[in-house]
Write a protein that holds these residues in place. Structure first.
Motif, mmCIF file in Angstrom:
data_model
loop_
_atom_site.group_PDB
_atom_site.id
_atom_site.type_symbol
_atom_site.label_atom_id
_atom_site.label_comp_id
_atom_site.label_asym_id
_atom_site.label_seq_id
_atom_site.Cartn_x
_atom_site.Cartn_y
_atom_site.Cartn_z
ATOM 1 N N ALA A 37 7.272 3.082 -0.009
ATOM 2 C CA ALA A 37 8.229 3.099 -1.129
ATOM 3 C C ALA A 37 7.609 3.886 -2.292
ATOM 4 O O ALA A 37 6.377 3.971 -2.380
ATOM 5 C CB ALA A 37 8.500 1.666 -1.577
ATOM 6 N N ARG A 151 12.368 -9.533 0.526
ATOM 7 C CA ARG A 151 11.393 -10.136 1.439
ATOM 8 C C ARG A 151 11.887 -11.443 2.051
ATOM 9 O O ARG A 151 11.271 -11.982 2.959
ATOM 10 C CB ARG A 151 10.080 -10.390 0.702
ATOM 11 C CG ARG A 151 9.307 -9.141 0.377
ATOM 12 C CD ARG A 151 7.831 -9.439 0.296
ATOM 13 N NE ARG A 151 7.077 -8.344 -0.259
ATOM 14 C CZ ARG A 151 6.727 -7.262 0.428
ATOM 15 N NH1 ARG A 151 7.055 -7.142 1.691
ATOM 16 N NH2 ARG A 151 6.033 -6.308 -0.160
ATOM 17 N N ILE A 186 -4.523 -10.384 1.731
ATOM 18 C CA ILE A 186 -5.528 -9.322 1.533
ATOM 19 C C ILE A 186 -5.075 -8.594 0.275
ATOM 20 O O ILE A 186 -4.004 -7.986 0.251
ATOM 21 C CB ILE A 186 -5.573 -8.344 2.728
ATOM 22 C CG1 ILE A 186 -5.851 -9.098 4.030
ATOM 23 C CG2 ILE A 186 -6.643 -7.260 2.483
ATOM 24 C CD1 ILE A 186 -5.682 -8.254 5.285
ATOM 25 N N ILE A 206 -7.743 -3.008 2.255
ATOM 26 C CA ILE A 206 -7.200 -3.152 3.617
ATOM 27 C C ILE A 206 -7.856 -2.165 4.596
ATOM 28 O O ILE A 206 -8.036 -2.462 5.775
ATOM 29 C CB ILE A 206 -5.653 -2.962 3.591
ATOM 30 C CG1 ILE A 206 -5.020 -3.268 4.950
ATOM 31 C CG2 ILE A 206 -5.243 -1.575 3.152
ATOM 32 C CD1 ILE A 206 -4.722 -4.673 5.187
HETATM 33 O O1 PTJ Z 1 6.683 -1.451 1.477
HETATM 34 P P1 PTJ Z 1 7.313 -2.463 0.575
HETATM 35 O O2 PTJ Z 1 8.733 -2.116 0.230
HETATM 36 O O3 PTJ Z 1 7.250 -3.859 1.139
HETATM 37 O O4 PTJ Z 1 6.511 -2.491 -0.814
HETATM 38 C C1 PTJ Z 1 5.108 -2.648 -0.817
HETATM 39 C C2 PTJ Z 1 4.540 -2.683 -2.251
HETATM 40 C C3 PTJ Z 1 3.026 -2.655 -2.138
HETATM 41 C C4 PTJ Z 1 5.034 -1.452 -3.010
HETATM 42 C C5 PTJ Z 1 5.031 -3.965 -2.950
HETATM 43 O O5 PTJ Z 1 4.635 -5.092 -2.215
HETATM 44 C C6 PTJ Z 1 4.484 -4.067 -4.363
HETATM 45 O O6 PTJ Z 1 5.064 -3.590 -5.332
HETATM 46 O O7 PTJ Z 1 3.306 -4.713 -4.467
HETATM 47 P P2 PTJ Z 1 2.516 -4.960 -5.849
HETATM 48 O O8 PTJ Z 1 3.210 -6.037 -6.635
HETATM 49 O O9 PTJ Z 1 2.239 -3.667 -6.516
HETATM 50 O O10 PTJ Z 1 1.173 -5.585 -5.313
HETATM 51 C C7 PTJ Z 1 0.324 -4.891 -4.466
HETATM 52 C C8 PTJ Z 1 -1.064 -5.509 -4.568
HETATM 53 O O11 PTJ Z 1 -1.864 -4.927 -3.553
HETATM 54 C C9 PTJ Z 1 -1.766 -5.258 -5.904
HETATM 55 O O12 PTJ Z 1 -2.405 -6.426 -6.337
HETATM 56 C C10 PTJ Z 1 -2.832 -4.182 -5.565
HETATM 57 O O13 PTJ Z 1 -4.005 -4.331 -6.330
HETATM 58 C C11 PTJ Z 1 -3.116 -4.497 -4.104
HETATM 59 N N1 PTJ Z 1 -3.547 -3.333 -3.312
HETATM 60 C C12 PTJ Z 1 -3.161 -2.046 -3.435
HETATM 61 N N2 PTJ Z 1 -3.738 -1.263 -2.510
HETATM 62 C C13 PTJ Z 1 -4.503 -2.092 -1.755
HETATM 63 C C14 PTJ Z 1 -4.382 -3.419 -2.265
HETATM 64 N N3 PTJ Z 1 -5.018 -4.458 -1.722
HETATM 65 C C15 PTJ Z 1 -5.802 -4.198 -0.640
HETATM 66 N N4 PTJ Z 1 -5.969 -2.971 -0.111
HETATM 67 C C16 PTJ Z 1 -5.340 -1.891 -0.636
HETATM 68 N N5 PTJ Z 1 -5.521 -0.674 -0.096
#
Ligand code: PTJ
Length: 265
Positions: A37, A151, A186, A206
């Motif tokens: 996304a 979700r 994670i 990850i």
């Molecule tokens: O694909 P979708 O539509 O389900 O959307 C996925 C996202 C990630 C866009 C959605 O779940 C989202 O907006 O998530 P958030 O609220 O931004 O949270 C993502 C979390 O993952 C944050 O706390 C980031 O610090 C963390 N994060 C980002 N990249 C990584 C990670 N944690 C572990 N490994 C990573 N590579």
């Protein structure tokens, strides 16, 4: 060259940030084919920032949490691995391999349900060797209670006792906990709602976590239930998060000293 062409140039392997740039480009390319996304780019950037202050390594607390997570997945009766766009883009082969090693199904579960995304992610997982992928057929889905976002639409997750949720927003973890499910998260942000609500919080990237999970799973697969329960009895998630935060503070202090050595020159 147009300004946009410049974005696709290959990264020289000698670049000091080669690994980081490689995954950045993977996320960008995967946004173009709908796997990720638009907000996934921002989530990735936030993750990079937390990874930086962790020293871009899998810490001891993260290793402890990984071991507890694998023990939990092996004891579980109906565990599921939830897959979103970022995870499918970054580590598709590892997701499939982990699923096969611990015999756990993959279910696509998205926050942003733009048309075509589920199909795009399904294709990526199939290419990586996945056979059964859930969360694809709307007719088989039900809605989770207490959750307003996309979700809430789930398939196997509805009946799961343990859900592995890599990298996501806090609402669902909270909803899953209210439904008495065990959540393994994670998340690079140790202060996110997901991290704080989860039963087991792996604060790690990850990209590093999944290979480590596969390695540990291959080992723990031979343990009996009592040995696995022992691992869990010795695991304290609250303490583990505290230890992670202490490591971040220590790392930043060290980095401050290093930075000032350069600034003084
Ligand atoms: O694909 P979708 O539509 O389900 O959307 C996925 C996202 C990630 C866009 C959605 O779940 C989202 O907006 O998530 P958030 O609220 O931004 O949270 C993502 C979390 O993952 C944050 O706390 C980031 O610090 C963390 N994060 C980002 N990249 C990584 C990670 N944690 C572990 N490994 C990573 N590579």
């Amino acid at each position: 060259m147009t300004p946009n062409e410049n974005q696709n140039q290959s990264i020289p392997k000698t670049h000091p940030r080669y690994q980081s740039l490689k995954y950045r480009h993977k996320i960008i390319e995967s946004m173009k084919n709908l796997v990720v996304a638009e907000a996934g780019l921002i989530a990735h950037g936030r993750g990079e920032c937390f990874d930086y202050i962790l020293g871009e390594r899998t810490t001891q607390p993260a290793k402890k949490a990984i071991k507890a997570a694998i023990a939990t997945l092996l004891i579980a009766e109906n565990p599921v691995i939830s897959v979103n766009g970022n995870v499918a883009a970054l580590v598709p082969e590892e997701l499939v391999s982990l699923g096969k090693t611990v015999n756990i199904p993959l279910e696509i579960n998205l926050f942003y349900r733009k048309k075509g995304r589920i199909r795009a992610i399904q294709k990526v997982l199939q290419k990586a060797g996945a056979i059964d992928i859930y969360g694809v057929d709307e007719r088989k889905m039900i809605k989770l209670e207490g959750l307003e976002s996309n979700r809430r639409k789930v398939e196997l997750i509805a009946y799961a006792d343990v859900v592995l949720v890599p990298l996501e927003d806090g609402d669902r973890t909270e909803a899953l906990k209210k439904l008495n499910k065990t959540v393994i998260a994670i998340d690079l942000n140790p202060l996110s709602r997901t991290a704080l609500w989860a039963d087991i919080t792996i604060v790690d990237n990850i990209i590093r976590t999944l290979p480590e999970m596969i390695r540990i799973a291959q080992k723990l697969k031979n343990f009996n239930k009592e040995q696995l329960r022992n691992i869990l009895e010795n695991f304290d998630n609250k303490k583990n998060i505290q230890d992670t935060l202490d490591l971040i503070i220590k790392y930043i202090k060290n980095q401050k000293e290093e930075a000032f050595k350069i600034l003084k020159k």
